[in-house]
Design a protein around this motif. Structure first.
Motif, PDB file in Angstrom:
ATOM      1  N   ALA A 166       0.747  -1.253   0.154  1.00  0.00           N
ATOM      2  CA  ALA A 166      -0.056   0.016   0.106  1.00  0.00           C
ATOM      3  C   ALA A 166       0.771   1.156  -0.081  1.00  0.00           C
TER       4      ALA A 166
ATOM      5  N   ALA B  10       1.867   1.768  -3.438  1.00  0.00           N
ATOM      6  CA  ALA B  10       1.044   2.568  -4.101  1.00  0.00           C
ATOM      7  C   ALA B  10       0.840   3.923  -3.870  1.00  0.00           C
ATOM      8  N   ASN B  11       1.017   4.126  -2.556  1.00  0.00           N
ATOM      9  CA  ASN B  11       0.928   5.643  -2.471  1.00  0.00           C
ATOM     10  C   ASN B  11       1.772   6.442  -2.963  1.00  0.00           C
TER      11      ASN B  11
ATOM     12  N   LEU C 215       1.591   5.494  -7.152  1.00  0.00           N
ATOM     13  CA  LEU C 215       0.154   5.754  -7.870  1.00  0.00           C
ATOM     14  C   LEU C 215      -0.527   7.041  -7.354  1.00  0.00           C
TER      15      LEU C 215
ATOM     16  N   TRP D  78      -2.350   6.698  -4.280  1.00  0.00           N
ATOM     17  CA  TRP D  78      -3.292   6.307  -3.805  1.00  0.00           C
ATOM     18  C   TRP D  78      -3.339   6.767  -2.176  1.00  0.00           C
ATOM     19  N   SER D  79      -4.478   6.643  -1.579  1.00  0.00           N
ATOM     20  CA  SER D  79      -4.344   6.752  -0.246  1.00  0.00           C
ATOM     21  C   SER D  79      -3.957   5.540   0.538  1.00  0.00           C
TER      22      SER D  79
ATOM     23  N   LYS E 193      -6.958   3.340   0.691  1.00  0.00           N
ATOM     24  CA  LYS E 193      -7.446   2.905  -0.653  1.00  0.00           C
ATOM     25  C   LYS E 193      -6.462   1.678  -0.999  1.00  0.00           C
ATOM     26  N   GLY E 194      -5.192   1.728  -1.106  1.00  0.00           N
ATOM     27  CA  GLY E 194      -4.289   0.882  -1.426  1.00  0.00           C
ATOM     28  C   GLY E 194      -4.391  -0.521  -0.802  1.00  0.00           C
TER      29      GLY E 194
ATOM     30  N   ASP F  94      -7.455   5.947   7.251  1.00  0.00           N
ATOM     31  CA  ASP F  94      -7.428   7.306   6.469  1.00  0.00           C
ATOM     32  C   ASP F  94      -7.692   8.327   7.386  1.00  0.00           C
TER      33      ASP F  94
ATOM     34  N   GLN G 218      -4.830  17.157  -0.839  1.00  0.00           N
ATOM     35  CA  GLN G 218      -4.774  15.821  -0.485  1.00  0.00           C
ATOM     36  C   GLN G 218      -3.445  15.451   0.403  1.00  0.00           C
TER      37      GLN G 218
END
Length: 280
Positions: A136, A139-140, A143, A145-146, A149-150, A186, A268
């Motif tokens: 994750a 991915a953060n 990509l 992503w939070s 989310k990942g 989150d 963000q």
């Protein structure tokens, strides 16, 4: 005074315990699963009664060896601490569980809440819990992503596989648990420092700037703008504030210029080091 590193390590230890407690007290006794490596760990416990702590340690260590290149030295150290303590607490609390009769949904909600809080503390301190958390984090960074989310995407894949062991109904309850956990993560990691950017176009920019600087102790960036239709040059004020400060800012602007044009946007992430802890 306790230094930052000590506080971070303490937060990781506390988070690791809450995470392990959620798994052993709510998830396993009610035959729920989880996502990522801990989901695989739980399934091996159901199948072979292998110690969750030992399996968690082995699998996470392997993933950390693969993903260490994506992290700073500090994050790697914090992640090692997290893996050690979460595995230890998983081993110690393995028999603490309690079956919640006839209310699997309640067990799923509390499992998601406790696991989410535990992981949120670990991430807030700057570490990861290993496993899917490492993926994750990747991915953060790659990509955007939070973290929640990942982890959710990775967890869904693992849960889909675990459905063959725990059954479709339990798998669906597990999805509820994991979704709640992702939202809690989150909130803890990002929500506590949620920022909002504001653009202000006013006929009295100097007065707005002065009042915001004086009353809110916030710095403002002045941008040069021009009306597309009127072709009139105007100063545009830009600032980033905490979300809860929006009400105060609106009152200041309305008192000075009720006709001011204001747009508000969610932020963000902020990259400038040190911003989150200061008012500038």
């Amino acid at each position: 005074m306790v230094n930052r590193t000590t506080k971070d390590v303490l937060l990781i230890v506390i988070g690791s315990f809450i995470f392990a407690f959620g798994v052993n007290y709510f998830a396993i006794p009610n035959r729920l699963s989880e996502g990522g490596v801990i989901g695989i760990t739980i399934v091996t416990y159901y199948l072979f009664e292998w110690s969750p702590g030992i399996v968690n340690f082995v699998l996470n260590s392997l993933l950390l060896a693969i993903g260490y290149k994506f992290f700073t030295k500090r994050v790697i150290i914090y992640t090692i601490i997290s893996i050690l303590f979460s595995s230890l607490f998983l081993h110690i609390t393995v028999d603490w569980g309690k079956e919640i009769n006839d209310d699997t949904l309640l067990a799923a909600l509390f499992a998601g809440l406790t696991v989410g809080i535990g992981l949120g503390f670990i991430f807030r301190a700057g570490g990861t819990s290993g496993g899917s958390a490492i993926l994750a984090r990747m991915a953060n960074q790659l990509l955007g992503w939070s973290i929640g989310k990942g982890m959710l995407v990775i967890d869904i894949l693992v849960i889909a596989g675990s459905a063959f062991i725990i059954g479709q109904e339990k798998a669906m309850y597990t999805l509820v648990s994991v979704y709640l956990g992702a939202k809690v993560i989150d909130v803890i990691v990002e929500g506590a420092n949620e920022r909002t950017s504001v653009l202000i176009i006013s006929r009295q920019p100097d007065e707005v700037l002065n009042q915001v600087t004086t009353k809110m102790a916030r710095g403002i960036t002045i941008l040069e703008g021009r009306g597309g239709y009127s072709q009139i040059d105007r100063e545009v004020l830009y600032l980033v504030i905490n979300k809860h400060e929006i009400v105060q800012l609106k009152k200041i602007i309305e008192d000075i210029d009720p006709d001011a044009y204001v747009t508000v946007h969610s932020v963000q992430e902020i990259f400038r080091k040190g911003y989150k802890g200061e008012k500038h």
